[in-house]
Design an enzyme around this catalytic site. Structure first.
Site, PDB file in Angstrom:
ATOM      1  NE  ARG A 103      46.501   6.845 -10.961  1.00 11.99           N
ATOM      2  CZ  ARG A 103      46.646   8.131 -11.226  1.00 11.99           C
ATOM      3  NH1 ARG A 103      47.778   8.753 -10.905  1.00 11.99           N
ATOM      4  NH2 ARG A 103      45.686   8.818 -11.804  1.00 11.99           N
ATOM      5  N   GLY A 163      43.568   9.412  -8.522  1.00  7.75           N
ATOM      6  CA  GLY A 163      44.477   8.860  -7.517  1.00  7.75           C
ATOM      7  C   GLY A 163      43.908   8.946  -6.104  1.00  7.75           C
ATOM      8  N   GLY A 207      42.425  13.039 -14.051  1.00  6.55           N
ATOM      9  CA  GLY A 207      42.235  14.043 -15.105  1.00  6.55           C
ATOM     10  C   GLY A 207      41.883  13.384 -16.439  1.00  6.55           C
ATOM     11  CE  LYS A 245      45.952  25.222  -6.899  1.00  3.34           C
ATOM     12  NZ  LYS A 245      47.264  25.285  -7.530  1.00  3.34           N
TER      13      LYS A 245
HETATM   14  C1  3PG Z   1      47.104  12.127 -12.534  1.00  2.00           C
HETATM   15  O1  3PG Z   1      47.289  11.651 -11.407  1.00  2.00           O
HETATM   16  O2  3PG Z   1      46.138  12.848 -12.802  1.00  2.00           O
HETATM   17  C2  3PG Z   1      48.071  11.760 -13.598  1.00  2.00           C
HETATM   18  O3  3PG Z   1      49.073  10.933 -13.118  1.00  2.00           O
HETATM   19  C3  3PG Z   1      48.630  12.976 -14.268  1.00  2.00           C
HETATM   20  O4  3PG Z   1      49.333  13.776 -13.366  1.00  2.00           O
HETATM   21  P1  3PG Z   1      49.357  15.340 -13.561  1.00  2.00           P
HETATM   22  O5  3PG Z   1      47.970  15.847 -13.300  1.00  2.00           O
HETATM   23  O6  3PG Z   1      50.379  15.867 -12.605  1.00  2.00           O
HETATM   24  O7  3PG Z   1      49.753  15.608 -15.010  1.00  2.00           O
HETATM   25 MG    MG Z   2      45.874  15.176 -11.924  1.00  2.38          MG
END
Ligand code: 3PG
Ligand code: MG
Length: 392
Positions: free
Chosen positions: A36, A346, A369, A193
């Site tokens: 990233r 990620g 997400g 989850k």
């Molecule tokens: C992710 O890695 O999905 C984004 O950086 C958003 O992070 P979050 O799910 O903690 O909002």
């Molecule tokens: Mg996330």
């Protein structure tokens, strides 16, 4: 999609605030994948090359708001960015009162989620962030699904707000790839989850021909089918939801396969020994940490037979060598398959790096997400805000 783009703007001598998604997987204070960070570099270099004073903003993890914590500091990110950019990157701990930065310099603001009001998209905080800059650049595709002060709110109040090249490219690539995908389409959704991915799973069922669930999500499905899961991570409150998803899949003529076998351990540790268990033989004191070898072969075969693969989330605890085989099998199968493959998230990026299969994946998104919400057909709030600024 119509919005203002960074490359159309005059950046020289402007304070350019770039919202990045530097939410990278960390292990003992070191990032396990800098994918990233690397994805953000061309935008930063472009802004510097055009004479901007560059301020970078990102969140990392999910810290308690209003509380600094070294565990969630962006310090390791600043260090790695400096190497990638080959120039100093100053990390500023307190930045809401203003950031001193000259053209050609880069300042990284400490974790945006340390500020109270970030997650609730507080207007006061969004205005304070907006006041730091002349131009706000939204380049964090991975966080575009969050309506938070540093993603959506700031776009409404910044003097000028635009999309960065990474965000624009991600949206273009996904739109092009998913408008008329080559069928059959297989989605692989792993992660811890069901609760965070429930609506995504539901929506995916009507868009894809087959859905494989992995990780903690799979454990909830295994338990929902009446199999023992021992001490595995799973969500007892979501057994009914998982059963409903299985029924929906059947009605739609697809299915959510359960693993035939799994790898279990007596505890969650890097050195834990892996034991293969058939799906109905997990003991009370065991936890499922990966799919088993039969399942890995079955899933790899499914991947060979489809036209498009969408992959988000590992199948097991691939960070531990003894439990990496399942995720590696999926990564290798995607690598070898001629299907059009899109991967995001990620952990997924970290797995792609670890198994060295980046060249075999057709498109790698920095979003997890956000990527799934896009696939689901949802409007990403930060993108909507950019579009509405453009109309004004
Ligand atoms: C992710 O890695 O999905 C984004 O950086 C958003 O992070 P979050 O799910 O903690 O909002
Ligand atoms: Mg996330």
């Amino acid at each position: 999609m119509s919005f203002c783009r960074m490359d159309e703007l005059e950046l020289a001598n402007k304070r350019v605030l770039i919202r990045e998604d530097f939410n990278v997987p960390l292990d003992a204070g070191r990032e396990t994948s800098d994918a990233r960070l690397r994805a953000g570099i061309p935008t930063i270099e472009l802004a510097l090359g055009r004479g901007a004073a560059v301020i970078l903003l990102s969140h990392l993890g999910r810290p308690i708001e209003g509380q600094y914590s070294a565990e969630f500091s962006l310090a390791p990110v600043a260090e790695q960015l400096a190497k990638l950019l080959d120039r100093p990157v100053r990390l500023q701990k307190d930045w809401l009162d203003g950031v001193q930065v000259q053209p050609g310099e880069v300042v990284l603001c400490e974790n945006a989620r340390f500020n109270p009001g970030e997650k609730s998209n507080d207007e006061g905080l969004a205005r304070t962030i907006a006041a730091l800059c002349d131009i706000f650049v939204m380049d964090a595709f991975g966080t575009a699904h969050r309506a938070q002060a540093s993603t959506e709110g700031v776009i409404r109040f910044a003097p000028t707000a635009c999309a960065g090249p990474l965000l624009s490219r991600e949206l273009y690539m996904l739109e092009t790839a998913l408008a008329e995908p080559k069928r059959p389409v297989l989605a692989i959704v792993g992660g811890s989850k069901v609760s965070t991915k429930l609506s995504v799973l539901q929506a995916l069922l009507s868009k894809v021909d087959q859905l494989i669930v992995g990780g903690g999500i799979a454990n909830t499905f295994i338990a929902a089918c009446g199999h023992p899961v021992g001490k595995s991570l799973y969500e007892p409150d979501l057994l009914h939801a998982a059963q409903r998803l299985i029924r929906s899949a059947h009605k739609l003529g697809s299915e959510i396969p359960l693993p035939k076998d799994v790898l279990v351990a007596s505890g969650f540790s890097k050195d834990a020994e892996a034991t293969v268990r058939s799906i109905d033989a997990v003991q009370d004191d065991e936890m499922i940490l990966d799919i088993g070898p039969l399942t890995a072969v079955a899933y790899a075969e499914m991947i060979q037979g489809v036209g498009t693969v969408i992959w988000n989330g590992p199948l097991g605890v691939f960070e531990f060598e003894n439990f990496a085989a399942g995720t590696r099998a999926i990564a290798d199968a995607i690598d070898m398959s001629s299907a059009f493959s899109i991967a995001g998230g990620g952990d997924t990026l970290a797995a792609i790096d670890q198994f060295d299969v980046a060249d075999g994946v057709s498109y790698i998104s920095t979003g997890g997400g956000a990527f799934l919400e896009y696939v689901e057909g949802k409007t990403l709030p930060a993108v909507a805000a950019l579009e509405s600024r453009f109309k004004d």
